[in-house]
Motif scaffolding. Structure first.
Motif, short mmCIF file in Angstrom:
data_model
loop_
_atom_site.label_atom_id
_atom_site.label_comp_id
_atom_site.label_asym_id
_atom_site.label_seq_id
_atom_site.Cartn_x
_atom_site.Cartn_y
_atom_site.Cartn_z
N SER A 128 -14.96 -24.85 -13.60
CA SER A 128 -13.90 -23.87 -13.80
C SER A 128 -13.04 -23.77 -12.53
CB SER A 128 -14.47 -22.50 -14.18
OG SER A 128 -15.28 -21.99 -13.15
N GLN A 129 -11.79 -23.34 -12.71
CA GLN A 129 -10.86 -23.32 -11.59
C GLN A 129 -10.24 -21.95 -11.39
OE1 GLN A 129 -8.00 -26.47 -12.21
NE2 GLN A 129 -9.39 -27.96 -11.33
N ILE A 130 -9.94 -21.68 -10.14
CA ILE A 130 -9.21 -20.48 -9.75
C ILE A 130 -7.94 -20.95 -9.06
CG2 ILE A 130 -9.20 -18.43 -8.28
CD1 ILE A 130 -12.30 -18.46 -8.48
N LEU A 131 -6.80 -20.45 -9.50
CA LEU A 131 -5.54 -20.72 -8.83
C LEU A 131 -5.15 -19.45 -8.10
CD1 LEU A 131 -3.65 -22.63 -11.67
CD2 LEU A 131 -4.96 -23.58 -9.76
N PHE A 132 -4.90 -19.60 -6.79
CA PHE A 132 -4.60 -18.44 -5.95
C PHE A 132 -3.37 -18.76 -5.12
CE2 PHE A 132 -5.20 -15.92 -2.04
CZ PHE A 132 -5.25 -14.65 -2.61
N PRO A 133 -2.40 -17.84 -5.02
CA PRO A 133 -1.17 -18.15 -4.29
C PRO A 133 -1.41 -18.41 -2.80
CG PRO A 133 -1.23 -15.82 -4.90
CD PRO A 133 -2.40 -16.47 -5.57
N ASN A 134 -0.70 -19.39 -2.27
CA ASN A 134 -0.71 -19.65 -0.83
C ASN A 134 0.32 -18.69 -0.23
OD1 ASN A 134 -0.55 -20.62 1.77
ND2 ASN A 134 -0.28 -22.76 1.19
N ARG A 135 -0.11 -17.48 0.05
CA ARG A 135 0.81 -16.40 0.42
C ARG A 135 1.54 -16.64 1.74
NH1 ARG A 135 -3.34 -11.71 -1.70
NH2 ARG A 135 -2.55 -11.65 -3.83
N MET A 136 0.96 -17.45 2.61
CA MET A 136 1.65 -17.76 3.87
C MET A 136 2.54 -18.99 3.72
SD MET A 136 -1.27 -16.95 6.69
CE MET A 136 -2.07 -15.35 6.71
N VAL A 175 -13.87 -12.56 -6.20
CA VAL A 175 -12.67 -11.86 -5.78
C VAL A 175 -11.95 -12.73 -4.75
CG1 VAL A 175 -11.76 -9.80 -4.63
CG2 VAL A 175 -13.70 -9.60 -6.20
N CYS A 176 -10.65 -12.91 -4.92
CA CYS A 176 -9.83 -13.65 -3.96
C CYS A 176 -8.78 -12.70 -3.40
CB CYS A 176 -9.13 -14.83 -4.62
SG CYS A 176 -10.24 -16.11 -5.19
N ASN A 177 -8.44 -12.89 -2.13
CA ASN A 177 -7.46 -12.03 -1.50
C ASN A 177 -6.92 -12.71 -0.25
OD1 ASN A 177 -5.86 -9.80 -0.97
ND2 ASN A 177 -7.53 -8.32 -1.09
N SER A 178 -5.99 -12.04 0.43
CA SER A 178 -5.44 -12.47 1.72
C SER A 178 -5.47 -11.27 2.65
CB SER A 178 -3.99 -12.94 1.58
OG SER A 178 -3.90 -14.03 0.70
N TYR A 179 -5.57 -11.55 3.95
CA TYR A 179 -5.57 -10.50 4.98
C TYR A 179 -4.46 -10.85 5.96
CZ TYR A 179 -7.41 -7.14 8.36
OH TYR A 179 -7.56 -6.08 9.22
N GLN A 180 -3.39 -10.04 5.96
CA GLN A 180 -2.24 -10.32 6.81
C GLN A 180 -1.79 -9.06 7.52
OE1 GLN A 180 0.84 -12.14 4.42
NE2 GLN A 180 -0.58 -13.51 3.43
N GLU A 181 -1.43 -9.23 8.79
CA GLU A 181 -0.92 -8.14 9.61
C GLU A 181 -1.82 -6.92 9.58
OE1 GLU A 181 3.15 -7.50 8.42
OE2 GLU A 181 3.69 -9.58 8.83
N GLY A 182 -3.13 -7.16 9.63
CA GLY A 182 -4.11 -6.08 9.73
C GLY A 182 -4.46 -5.37 8.45
N HIS A 191 -7.19 -10.68 -6.45
CA HIS A 191 -7.27 -11.41 -7.73
C HIS A 191 -8.76 -11.46 -8.04
CE1 HIS A 191 -3.25 -13.68 -7.93
NE2 HIS A 191 -3.11 -12.67 -7.10
N ARG A 192 -9.17 -11.08 -9.26
CA ARG A 192 -10.59 -11.05 -9.56
C ARG A 192 -10.90 -11.57 -10.95
NH1 ARG A 192 -13.31 -6.44 -8.63
NH2 ARG A 192 -12.15 -6.03 -6.76
N GLY A 193 -12.14 -12.07 -11.08
CA GLY A 193 -12.67 -12.45 -12.38
C GLY A 193 -12.16 -13.76 -12.95
N GLU A 194 -11.24 -14.42 -12.29
CA GLU A 194 -10.69 -15.69 -12.79
C GLU A 194 -11.71 -16.80 -12.53
OE1 GLU A 194 -6.85 -18.39 -11.72
OE2 GLU A 194 -6.65 -16.24 -11.44
N GLY A 195 -11.95 -17.66 -13.49
CA GLY A 195 -12.79 -18.84 -13.27
C GLY A 195 -14.26 -18.64 -13.58
N GLY A 196 -14.67 -17.47 -14.04
CA GLY A 196 -16.08 -17.26 -14.35
C GLY A 196 -16.92 -17.01 -13.11
N PHE A 197 -18.23 -17.03 -13.27
CA PHE A 197 -19.15 -16.79 -12.16
C PHE A 197 -20.36 -17.72 -12.29
CE2 PHE A 197 -22.30 -14.58 -9.56
CZ PHE A 197 -21.55 -14.23 -8.46
#
Length: 197
Positions: free
Chosen positions: A167-175, A121-128, A134-140
């Motif tokens: 395998s690769q995961i592409l995740f947005p650079n949200r900042m 699981v990929c995510n971002s934590y901003q402003e509390g 994003h989940r399941g991308e790229g296998g395990f």
């Protein structure tokens, strides 16, 4: 630019590191022999009495979590992490951000945690608050008790995470930043190598 050093001692607590950059002259011309020095600190669990000298490449069998502050991880550089989940691991996390309050890239391999099994699981934590997962991308490709390697690179638009099996995961650079100075690794994992170059 490669950042390297070494640490001596059975357990690790605080590792200081330095890195150098060439100082540019007027109009971007290189001034031979002039260097700008940067200093940062790795804070790790372990014993307090250590003899450590300037690593940003570090290797230690006793690392079970770490926080890196005031370190320069820039767009175009690569962070490589090698570790081993504990035999009974439920999950672990790698966090990259500008400080200890905001996380632009959270990668969380979950063996059996938070209602997920064998999922990254990929995510971002901003402003509390957490953003959209994003989940399941790229296998395990992770196995409890077995070594893994994760390589992370980024641009102002996205992170590219390469897992042990390629395998690769592409995740947005949200900042959208081009440099991050805070990195933490925690959970049921032992880190054996950490390098940025």
């Amino acid at each position: 630019m490669e950042q390297k050093g070494e640490c001596h001692g059975a357990g690790l607590n605080t590792i200081k590191y330095t890195r150098e950059e060439d100082v540019a002259g007027e109009r971007g011309q290189h001034q031979t022999g002039q260097k700008r020095h940067f200093v940062g600190v790795l804070r790790l669990p372990g014993t307090v009495n250590q003899t450590c000298s300037s690593p940003a490449t570090t290797s230690a069998a006793t690392m079970s979590g770490m926080v890196v502050k005031n370190m320069s991880f820039k767009a175009g550089q690569t962070m490589t992490i090698i570790g081993k989940p504990k035999p009974d691991a439920t999950n672990f996390a790698i966090n990259v951000g500008p400080n200890d309050k905001d996380v632009t890239m959270h990668i969380n391999p979950r063996f059996n945690a938070h209602g997920d099994e064998n999922t990254v699981v990929c995510n971002s934590y901003q402003e509390g608050k957490w953003c959209e997962e994003h989940r399941g991308e790229g296998g395990f490709p992770f196995q409890q008790g077995e070594e893994f390697k994760i390589t992370i690179g980024f641009t102002p638009d996205q992170f590219q995470i390469t897992l042990s099996d390629g395998s690769q995961i592409l995740f947005p650079n949200r900042m959208g930043a081009e440099k991050y100075s805070f990195i933490s690794i925690d959970g049921d994992v032992r880190i054996t190598s950490f390098e940025i170059k």
